[in-house]
Structure formats: C-alpha cells, structure tokens
Motif scaffolding. Structure first.
Motif, PDB file in Angstrom:
ATOM      1  N   ALA A  79       0.859  -1.099   0.183  1.00  0.00           N
ATOM      2  CA  ALA A  79       0.037  -0.044   0.017  1.00  0.00           C
ATOM      3  C   ALA A  79       0.951   1.173  -0.021  1.00  0.00           C
ATOM      4  N   PHE A  80       2.210   1.424  -0.075  1.00  0.00           N
ATOM      5  CA  PHE A  80       2.882   2.146  -0.041  1.00  0.00           C
ATOM      6  C   PHE A  80       3.784   2.043  -1.600  1.00  0.00           C
ATOM      7  N   GLU A  81       4.568   3.374  -1.627  1.00  0.00           N
ATOM      8  CA  GLU A  81       5.511   3.440  -2.810  1.00  0.00           C
ATOM      9  C   GLU A  81       6.385   2.193  -2.640  1.00  0.00           C
ATOM     10  N   GLU A  82       6.898   1.754  -3.812  1.00  0.00           N
ATOM     11  CA  GLU A  82       7.671   0.636  -4.035  1.00  0.00           C
ATOM     12  C   GLU A  82       9.264   1.242  -3.595  1.00  0.00           C
ATOM     13  N   VAL A  83       9.753   0.336  -2.696  1.00  0.00           N
ATOM     14  CA  VAL A  83      11.132   0.775  -2.267  1.00  0.00           C
ATOM     15  C   VAL A  83      12.268  -0.464  -2.834  1.00  0.00           C
ATOM     16  N   LYS A  84      12.610  -0.056  -4.001  1.00  0.00           N
ATOM     17  CA  LYS A  84      13.395  -1.144  -4.817  1.00  0.00           C
ATOM     18  C   LYS A  84      14.487  -0.421  -5.608  1.00  0.00           C
ATOM     19  N   ALA A  85      15.748  -1.360  -5.771  1.00  0.00           N
ATOM     20  CA  ALA A  85      16.757  -0.734  -6.516  1.00  0.00           C
ATOM     21  C   ALA A  85      17.651  -1.654  -6.982  1.00  0.00           C
ATOM     22  N   LYS A  86      18.129  -1.580  -8.152  1.00  0.00           N
ATOM     23  CA  LYS A  86      18.922  -2.446  -8.909  1.00  0.00           C
ATOM     24  C   LYS A  86      20.311  -1.984  -9.490  1.00  0.00           C
TER      25      LYS A  86
ATOM     26  N   PHE B 213      16.909   3.616  -8.548  1.00  0.00           N
ATOM     27  CA  PHE B 213      15.573   3.358  -8.153  1.00  0.00           C
ATOM     28  C   PHE B 213      14.646   4.097  -9.009  1.00  0.00           C
ATOM     29  N   LYS B 214      13.493   3.818  -9.144  1.00  0.00           N
ATOM     30  CA  LYS B 214      12.510   4.512 -10.269  1.00  0.00           C
ATOM     31  C   LYS B 214      12.263   5.995  -9.672  1.00  0.00           C
ATOM     32  N   ILE B 215      12.377   6.660  -8.550  1.00  0.00           N
ATOM     33  CA  ILE B 215      12.269   7.830  -8.070  1.00  0.00           C
ATOM     34  C   ILE B 215      13.594   8.186  -7.602  1.00  0.00           C
ATOM     35  N   ALA B 216      13.894   9.517  -8.305  1.00  0.00           N
ATOM     36  CA  ALA B 216      15.299   9.953  -8.308  1.00  0.00           C
ATOM     37  C   ALA B 216      15.461  10.386  -6.690  1.00  0.00           C
ATOM     38  N   LEU B 217      14.371  10.854  -6.018  1.00  0.00           N
ATOM     39  CA  LEU B 217      14.368  11.489  -4.711  1.00  0.00           C
ATOM     40  C   LEU B 217      14.617  10.493  -3.723  1.00  0.00           C
ATOM     41  N   MET B 218      14.114   9.085  -4.082  1.00  0.00           N
ATOM     42  CA  MET B 218      14.238   8.015  -3.042  1.00  0.00           C
ATOM     43  C   MET B 218      15.881   7.689  -3.265  1.00  0.00           C
TER      44      MET B 218
ATOM     45  N   ASN C 237      22.913  -1.865  10.928  1.00  0.00           N
ATOM     46  CA  ASN C 237      22.832  -0.611  11.763  1.00  0.00           C
ATOM     47  C   ASN C 237      22.242   0.841  10.666  1.00  0.00           C
ATOM     48  N   ILE C 238      21.376   0.293   9.935  1.00  0.00           N
ATOM     49  CA  ILE C 238      20.796   0.990   8.880  1.00  0.00           C
ATOM     50  C   ILE C 238      19.322   1.691   9.635  1.00  0.00           C
ATOM     51  N   GLU C 239      19.561   3.041   9.986  1.00  0.00           N
ATOM     52  CA  GLU C 239      18.422   3.671  10.906  1.00  0.00           C
ATOM     53  C   GLU C 239      17.324   4.117   9.767  1.00  0.00           C
ATOM     54  N   ILE C 240      16.003   3.770   9.956  1.00  0.00           N
ATOM     55  CA  ILE C 240      14.857   4.198   9.358  1.00  0.00           C
ATOM     56  C   ILE C 240      14.397   5.330   9.828  1.00  0.00           C
ATOM     57  N   PRO C 241      14.072   6.488   9.379  1.00  0.00           N
ATOM     58  CA  PRO C 241      13.690   7.514  10.265  1.00  0.00           C
ATOM     59  C   PRO C 241      12.104   7.153  10.631  1.00  0.00           C
ATOM     60  N   SER C 242      11.620   7.700  11.853  1.00  0.00           N
ATOM     61  CA  SER C 242      10.334   7.410  12.138  1.00  0.00           C
ATOM     62  C   SER C 242       9.167   7.995  11.363  1.00  0.00           C
ATOM     63  N   VAL C 243       9.649   8.932  10.429  1.00  0.00           N
ATOM     64  CA  VAL C 243       8.444   9.556   9.760  1.00  0.00           C
ATOM     65  C   VAL C 243       8.255   8.468   8.677  1.00  0.00           C
ATOM     66  N   VAL C 244       9.167   7.716   8.037  1.00  0.00           N
ATOM     67  CA  VAL C 244       8.706   7.033   7.091  1.00  0.00           C
ATOM     68  C   VAL C 244       9.014   5.392   7.412  1.00  0.00           C
ATOM     69  N   SER C 245       9.025   5.148   8.831  1.00  0.00           N
ATOM     70  CA  SER C 245       9.131   3.790   9.027  1.00  0.00           C
ATOM     71  C   SER C 245       8.232   2.795   8.854  1.00  0.00           C
ATOM     72  N   LYS C 246       6.769   3.420   8.686  1.00  0.00           N
ATOM     73  CA  LYS C 246       5.787   2.475   8.284  1.00  0.00           C
ATOM     74  C   LYS C 246       5.619   2.255   6.597  1.00  0.00           C
ATOM     75  N   LYS C 247       6.639   2.887   5.888  1.00  0.00           N
ATOM     76  CA  LYS C 247       6.593   2.828   4.451  1.00  0.00           C
ATOM     77  C   LYS C 247       7.775   2.087   4.244  1.00  0.00           C
ATOM     78  N   VAL C 248       8.653   1.799   4.825  1.00  0.00           N
ATOM     79  CA  VAL C 248       9.984   1.125   4.313  1.00  0.00           C
ATOM     80  C   VAL C 248      10.068  -0.206   5.437  1.00  0.00           C
ATOM     81  N   SER C 249      10.080  -1.109   4.951  1.00  0.00           N
ATOM     82  CA  SER C 249      10.430  -2.569   5.634  1.00  0.00           C
ATOM     83  C   SER C 249      11.629  -2.600   6.257  1.00  0.00           C
ATOM     84  N   LYS C 250      11.784  -3.137   7.362  1.00  0.00           N
ATOM     85  CA  LYS C 250      13.124  -3.436   7.944  1.00  0.00           C
ATOM     86  C   LYS C 250      13.786  -4.569   7.492  1.00  0.00           C
TER      87      LYS C 250
END
Length: 180
Positions: A38-45, A71-76, A156-169
């Motif tokens: 349900a969130f934007e794809e977080v995928k890179a190659k 990534f598909k999105i440059a900002l990501m 030890n890669i920290e996922i900021p709380s702002v996006v923690s629901k949008k990025v899987s650990k």
C-alpha cells in the motif's frame, strides 16, 4: 638467454592455468527491495556488481558500489545514498564466502541447488549470511542466481520514524550473474 625464455614460458603457462581457475563478471545484477504493501515501491537495482569465483575451491567474492543502485524515483535514490546507507562514508558493499560442496565438473545446463556461506559487509557492518543459490553451466560460463533476506538492523541502518511505516526493515536481496 635460454633461462629467460624458459622463465617467460613457465610464467605465462602458470598465469594461464591460474586464469582458468577464476570466473569473473563486472556486470552482475543485484536487486534489493524493502517495500511495504500500500506504499510506494522501495526497490533498487545495480547492474555493475563484480563477482569472482574460484572454480577450484568454490570461493566467491562480490563488490558493488552503493551509488550504482538505481531507483524508479530519483528522490528516493538521493535519500538512500545520503540518509540511509551514507554512501559517501560507506561507498561499497562486499561479500566473501564459499559455495558448499562446489565442484565445477559436476555443473550441468540444469540449475542445481547450492548453499553459499560467507560474510556480507554493508554500511561498515559485517554479518554472516547463508544464501541458497541456483548454479548452472551456460556454455563455458557459470550462472548463479540467489535470493535471501537481511534486516536493516543487521547493518545499523536507521529508518527515520517519519517513513518507518513505508519502508520494511526486512530487505529482500537477489543477485544474478554470469561468470566468464
């Protein structure tokens, strides 16, 4: 003069034998995905990973420059490099390990299951990993495909709380390479 010619012939013969025991590619593909439904794809190659396989003993090593992931999105991609993986500080990811029970002579054109065990280093942290892989011969080359999971906490890669629901650990990693 004979000694020099003999030495050179011996040197080139040994070099040729050593070269035959290694298979290499600089165009291996590594993909990772940390998407959440349900969130934007977080995928890179990256299609620029280097893999080296010693066909005599099954030792395998890989290196990929972190900034080569697209990534598909440059900002990501920008956030990944600057905030998560800190690619200026940790510019590469490496793997060094060994394929269990590897015998190059036993490979066929049909992929067989193998286990690769080794150390994965990402973001300055090293973790022991066990990777199930499919390996086969393709002419004189060797193809390897694998899929495995790691977690952002492992490195030890920290996922900021702002996006923690949008990025899987949990990060799904796969690689595909043809070693020549």
């Amino acid at each position: 003069m004979k000694r020099i010619v003999y030495f050179l012939a011996l040197f080139f013969a040994v070099t040729a034998v050593q070269a035959q025991s290694k298979k290499v590619t600089k165009t291996g593909e590594i993909t990772f995905e940390a998407s959440v439904p349900a969130f934007e794809e977080v995928k890179a190659k990256s299609r620029n990973a280097t893999f080296v396989l010693n066909t005599e003993n099954g030792e395998i090593a890989s290196l990929v420059l972190v900034k080569s992931f697209r990534f598909k999105i440059a900002l990501m991609e920008e956030h990944f490099n600057e905030n998560y993986i800190e690619s200026d500080r940790y510019p590469k990811a490496t793997f060094k390990g060994k394929i269990d029970n590897f015998k190059v002579g036993a490979l066929t054109e049909t992929a067989k299951d193998f286990t690769i065990r080794g150390k994965l280093e990402v973001h300055g942290k090293t973790k022991e990993v066990t990777v199930p892989a499919k390996i086969k011969k393709v002419g004189d080359d060797i193809a390897i495909q694998a899929n495995f999971n790691v977690t952002s906490d492992d490195f030890n890669i920290e996922i900021p709380s702002v996006v923690s629901k949008k990025v899987s650990k949990t990060v799904a990693v796969s690689f595909d390479c043809l070693l020549k």
